[in-house]
Scaffold this motif. Sequence first.
Motif, PDB file in Angstrom:
ATOM      1  N   ARG A 140       0.841  -1.191   0.000  1.00  0.00           N
ATOM      2  CA  ARG A 140       0.000   0.000   0.000  1.00  0.00           C
ATOM      3  C   ARG A 140       0.874   1.239   0.000  1.00  0.00           C
ATOM      4  O   ARG A 140       2.033   1.219   0.443  1.00  0.00           O
ATOM      5  CB  ARG A 140      -0.924   0.007   1.232  1.00  0.00           C
ATOM      6  N   GLU A 231     -17.199  -8.064  -4.427  1.00  0.00           N
ATOM      7  CA  GLU A 231     -16.178  -7.025  -4.613  1.00  0.00           C
ATOM      8  C   GLU A 231     -14.950  -7.593  -5.325  1.00  0.00           C
ATOM      9  O   GLU A 231     -14.382  -6.950  -6.218  1.00  0.00           O
ATOM     10  CB  GLU A 231     -15.778  -6.425  -3.267  1.00  0.00           C
ATOM     11  N   ALA A 232     -14.521  -8.787  -4.902  1.00  0.00           N
ATOM     12  CA  ALA A 232     -13.359  -9.395  -5.548  1.00  0.00           C
ATOM     13  C   ALA A 232     -13.645  -9.694  -7.016  1.00  0.00           C
ATOM     14  O   ALA A 232     -12.793  -9.495  -7.885  1.00  0.00           O
ATOM     15  CB  ALA A 232     -12.963 -10.679  -4.808  1.00  0.00           C
ATOM     16  N   ALA A 234     -15.785  -8.107  -8.914  1.00  0.00           N
ATOM     17  CA  ALA A 234     -15.874  -6.836  -9.651  1.00  0.00           C
ATOM     18  C   ALA A 234     -14.498  -6.309 -10.031  1.00  0.00           C
ATOM     19  O   ALA A 234     -14.361  -5.554 -10.998  1.00  0.00           O
ATOM     20  CB  ALA A 234     -16.618  -5.806  -8.804  1.00  0.00           C
ATOM     21  N   GLY A 235     -13.470  -6.703  -9.283  1.00  0.00           N
ATOM     22  CA  GLY A 235     -12.121  -6.243  -9.584  1.00  0.00           C
ATOM     23  C   GLY A 235     -11.417  -7.036 -10.669  1.00  0.00           C
ATOM     24  O   GLY A 235     -10.287  -6.699 -11.031  1.00  0.00           O
ATOM     25  N   ARG A 236     -12.057  -8.069 -11.188  1.00  0.00           N
ATOM     26  CA  ARG A 236     -11.445  -8.874 -12.250  1.00  0.00           C
ATOM     27  C   ARG A 236     -11.918  -8.392 -13.624  1.00  0.00           C
ATOM     28  O   ARG A 236     -13.039  -7.912 -13.780  1.00  0.00           O
ATOM     29  CB  ARG A 236     -11.798 -10.355 -12.063  1.00  0.00           C
ATOM     30  N   LYS A 241     -13.185 -13.096 -16.455  1.00  0.00           N
ATOM     31  CA  LYS A 241     -14.466 -13.635 -15.984  1.00  0.00           C
ATOM     32  C   LYS A 241     -15.179 -14.434 -17.064  1.00  0.00           C
ATOM     33  O   LYS A 241     -15.985 -15.317 -16.763  1.00  0.00           O
ATOM     34  CB  LYS A 241     -15.360 -12.495 -15.473  1.00  0.00           C
ATOM     35  N   ARG A 284      -4.794 -16.206  -7.969  1.00  0.00           N
ATOM     36  CA  ARG A 284      -5.900 -15.467  -8.580  1.00  0.00           C
ATOM     37  C   ARG A 284      -7.257 -16.133  -8.367  1.00  0.00           C
ATOM     38  O   ARG A 284      -8.282 -15.563  -8.721  1.00  0.00           O
ATOM     39  CB  ARG A 284      -5.680 -15.212 -10.085  1.00  0.00           C
TER      40      ARG A 284
END
Length: 404
Positions: A140, A231-232, A234-236, A241, A284
């Motif tokens: 971060r 959420e995870a 949506a980040g791919r 997908k 992943r």
Amino acid sequence: MDDKFAFILPVMQVAFGVAAVLAGRWRVSSAGWWAGGFLASASGFAMPAIAFLVPLAGRAVLASGVFAVAFFCFGQALGEHFGLRRKHVWLRAGIALAATLISALGVAIDSLRLHLAASDVGCALLLLVPLLAAHGRTRRSGDRALVAISWVVVADCTARAVCVRWLASGGIASFPTSTYAFAYQVSGSLLGVAFAMAALASVMISVLMRYRDWAICDPLTGLLNRRGFDEALAGRGAHEKAHATAIACDIDHFKAVNDQFGHHRGDEVIATLAAAIDSHLPARAFAARFGGEEFVIYLPQGALDLAGAGIASAGAQLAEAVRRDFAQRMQRLLGRDHPVTASFGISAVAAGEASLEPALRRADQALYQAKSAGRNCCVVKSALAASGAMADAAAPTRAATLPA
């Protein structure tokens, strides 16, 4: 050396120490160490205030000791923040003790240069060891800022140790009027504030991340919950997908487990399945507990290195590995006389499907068909297959392909 200016340093350090103590109420493990470091540092900078109680030589020895303690605490706080905790603790404790003893020797022989150089080198090493151990763990921006300012502090201590020959001369009594004392005040004021702000920012980021984890993670298993899964996902990327597999699973006859062994043991069984899933997840891929004893796994294409295997086949092999692992873990937990198993449904995203939802629904249907086939098995359901009989559905230890 301006004594009035010098008292700004301990006041600032106390303020940061108190702030770290308050931050510790959120149970951030590094907060206590930061607080200890800043309060110890404040006492070191405040040594002129006890001139009427302790002679100069005594104050010099005390100052080197408390600064060694302060930097030991700072190093431990860095270790806690980056998950290193007990790593190199005894090495750093040895460095702190050696620096204090050599610095005290400098006071005993009235060598200001030895006294200051030993303290500076010790402080630099006490931060350098955890910084080297934490290499590669900064993910971060707040972590990177903390590491950057820590390196600047190490460089500052090292530079003073190297330049002490020109910054200080004579005996201990000459310290207050030395160029070193002025340089120490200036760098201590500037870097002290920057270092403290970065440390407190790291504590607050840890607090925020903890609340975020509470929001998206299941407390019993440590896996994602439904919100975290969404959420995870949506980040791919859309391409990933579109070439993924969904795996649904749950524990067979779980109500009987609760009835026979109690809910506490039932929670252990759920956590055991989660551990089996987590131990087999490739890079992943991720898993979530959707509720009760039900779990879902997201498996992107290529996550398993299976030459020539389609994504659905890879999903079936992953599910089968988890199924076997879970059964073995349950034998160790409850014994062979009380077998507990799990069933799995697998389905890949079909061409033209815009989301994972259709595959999730098919995986859920395949899971129910695995239950109907006798449980303790894995069933693959294809979106394009025609209706027909299920191959090997009754075999409880093999993956089976189920036409739609």
